[in-house]
Design a protein around this motif. Sequence first.
Motif, PDB file in Angstrom:
ATOM      1  N   THR A  60       0.837  -1.199   0.000  1.00 35.28           N
ATOM      2  CA  THR A  60       0.000   0.000   0.000  1.00 35.28           C
ATOM      3  C   THR A  60       0.870   1.246   0.000  1.00 35.28           C
ATOM      4  O   THR A  60       0.615   2.192  -0.760  1.00 35.28           O
ATOM      5  N   LEU A  61       1.891   1.249   0.834  1.00 34.21           N
ATOM      6  CA  LEU A  61       2.797   2.406   0.894  1.00 34.21           C
ATOM      7  C   LEU A  61       3.488   2.633  -0.446  1.00 34.21           C
ATOM      8  O   LEU A  61       3.613   3.778  -0.902  1.00 34.21           O
ATOM      9  N   LYS A  62       3.895   1.547  -1.101  1.00 36.25           N
ATOM     10  CA  LYS A  62       4.539   1.674  -2.417  1.00 36.25           C
ATOM     11  C   LYS A  62       3.550   2.198  -3.461  1.00 36.25           C
ATOM     12  O   LYS A  62       3.930   2.983  -4.332  1.00 36.25           O
ATOM     13  N   ALA A  63       2.292   1.763  -3.380  1.00 34.16           N
ATOM     14  CA  ALA A  63       1.274   2.249  -4.323  1.00 34.16           C
ATOM     15  C   ALA A  63       1.040   3.740  -4.127  1.00 34.16           C
ATOM     16  O   ALA A  63       0.911   4.492  -5.098  1.00 34.16           O
ATOM     17  N   PHE A  64       0.966   4.175  -2.872  1.00 32.97           N
ATOM     18  CA  PHE A  64       0.808   5.609  -2.603  1.00 32.97           C
ATOM     19  C   PHE A  64       1.981   6.385  -3.201  1.00 32.97           C
ATOM     20  O   PHE A  64       1.782   7.434  -3.821  1.00 32.97           O
ATOM     21  N   ALA A  65       3.200   5.879  -3.029  1.00 33.41           N
ATOM     22  CA  ALA A  65       4.378   6.565  -3.572  1.00 33.41           C
ATOM     23  C   ALA A  65       4.337   6.572  -5.103  1.00 33.41           C
ATOM     24  O   ALA A  65       4.635   7.600  -5.727  1.00 33.41           O
ATOM     25  N   LEU A  66       3.958   5.449  -5.705  1.00 30.36           N
ATOM     26  CA  LEU A  66       3.890   5.357  -7.161  1.00 30.36           C
ATOM     27  C   LEU A  66       2.902   6.361  -7.742  1.00 30.36           C
ATOM     28  O   LEU A  66       3.159   6.974  -8.773  1.00 30.36           O
ATOM     29  N   LEU A  67       1.777   6.535  -7.059  1.00 28.28           N
ATOM     30  CA  LEU A  67       0.706   7.379  -7.602  1.00 28.28           C
ATOM     31  C   LEU A  67       0.722   8.808  -7.073  1.00 28.28           C
ATOM     32  O   LEU A  67      -0.147   9.601  -7.427  1.00 28.28           O
ATOM     33  N   ASP A  68       1.717   9.136  -6.266  1.00 33.56           N
ATOM     34  CA  ASP A  68       1.852  10.500  -5.770  1.00 33.56           C
ATOM     35  C   ASP A  68       2.112  11.441  -6.951  1.00 33.56           C
ATOM     36  O   ASP A  68       3.006  11.221  -7.748  1.00 33.56           O
ATOM     37  N   GLY A  69       1.282  12.437  -7.079  1.00 35.18           N
ATOM     38  CA  GLY A  69       1.454  13.405  -8.159  1.00 35.18           C
ATOM     39  C   GLY A  69       0.786  13.026  -9.469  1.00 35.18           C
ATOM     40  O   GLY A  69       0.814  13.807 -10.413  1.00 35.18           O
ATOM     41  N   VAL A  70       0.201  11.829  -9.552  1.00 34.05           N
ATOM     42  CA  VAL A  70      -0.511  11.433 -10.765  1.00 34.05           C
ATOM     43  C   VAL A  70      -1.785  12.268 -10.861  1.00 34.05           C
ATOM     44  O   VAL A  70      -2.518  12.405  -9.879  1.00 34.05           O
ATOM     45  N   ASP A  71      -2.034  12.836 -12.036  1.00 31.62           N
ATOM     46  CA  ASP A  71      -3.210  13.700 -12.166  1.00 31.62           C
ATOM     47  C   ASP A  71      -4.510  12.902 -12.052  1.00 31.62           C
ATOM     48  O   ASP A  71      -4.529  11.675 -12.177  1.00 31.62           O
ATOM     49  N   ASP A  72      -5.593  13.620 -11.813  1.00 38.87           N
ATOM     50  CA  ASP A  72      -6.888  12.993 -11.548  1.00 38.87           C
ATOM     51  C   ASP A  72      -7.381  12.135 -12.715  1.00 38.87           C
ATOM     52  O   ASP A  72      -7.917  11.037 -12.499  1.00 38.87           O
ATOM     53  N   ALA A  73      -7.206  12.593 -13.932  1.00 40.93           N
ATOM     54  CA  ALA A  73      -7.688  11.839 -15.093  1.00 40.93           C
ATOM     55  C   ALA A  73      -6.948  10.509 -15.216  1.00 40.93           C
ATOM     56  O   ALA A  73      -7.560   9.466 -15.471  1.00 40.93           O
ATOM     57  N   LEU A  74      -5.653  10.537 -15.018  1.00 44.74           N
ATOM     58  CA  LEU A  74      -4.857   9.308 -15.089  1.00 44.74           C
ATOM     59  C   LEU A  74      -5.220   8.372 -13.930  1.00 44.74           C
ATOM     60  O   LEU A  74      -5.355   7.159 -14.122  1.00 44.74           O
TER      61      LEU A  74
END
Length: 178
Positions: A60-74
């Motif tokens: 879960t922590l890695k997923a949060f890091a991976l998706l940090d800063g990903v825009d809403d549409a993506l």
Amino acid sequence: MDGATVEREAGDAAELWRLWRALHRLFPTWSMLPESFVTPGAWGYIGVDFVSGFRRNPSTLKAFALLDGVDDALFDGLTALAALNARRQDQLLRAVILLYLTVPLSILALVAELAGDSLMGFVKAHQQLTLTLAITVTLAPLGYLMSSWRSKQLIGVLDLIRIERRHQPYTALELRED
């Protein structure tokens, strides 16, 4: 559409699929059993709060890091892919349960009822084959069940991210119950 729009959309699709591959690799099926004894989320199945431990899982922590800063549409596209994946996993799991468990066990019960002595004679004479078949009929559905569980775990992580981002659910399909 002009060339720049087409190029931008192709780049967005490529980024979506790159993120999808990176995200689902954080939840390998093979690691589910060992992780079910050591992760905070596994121990979180005791008591009332099933979410706090899940939030502290390494995946879960890695997923949060991976998706940090990903825009809403993506992020919405990724969530839609995860929901589609989970629905397809469920379809396959149902088929596997039917084909690997229900049908063979029904046939076995019928044969045992009609020719029990012959069946026991066959089992005793072909113990290796019988054991191999029993293991296959057990492990194949177990593998698909674990894969289905992981697909739902991935959706749960995306739900946590969405909640922390204060997003509403993306589609009516994601709101439906299992």
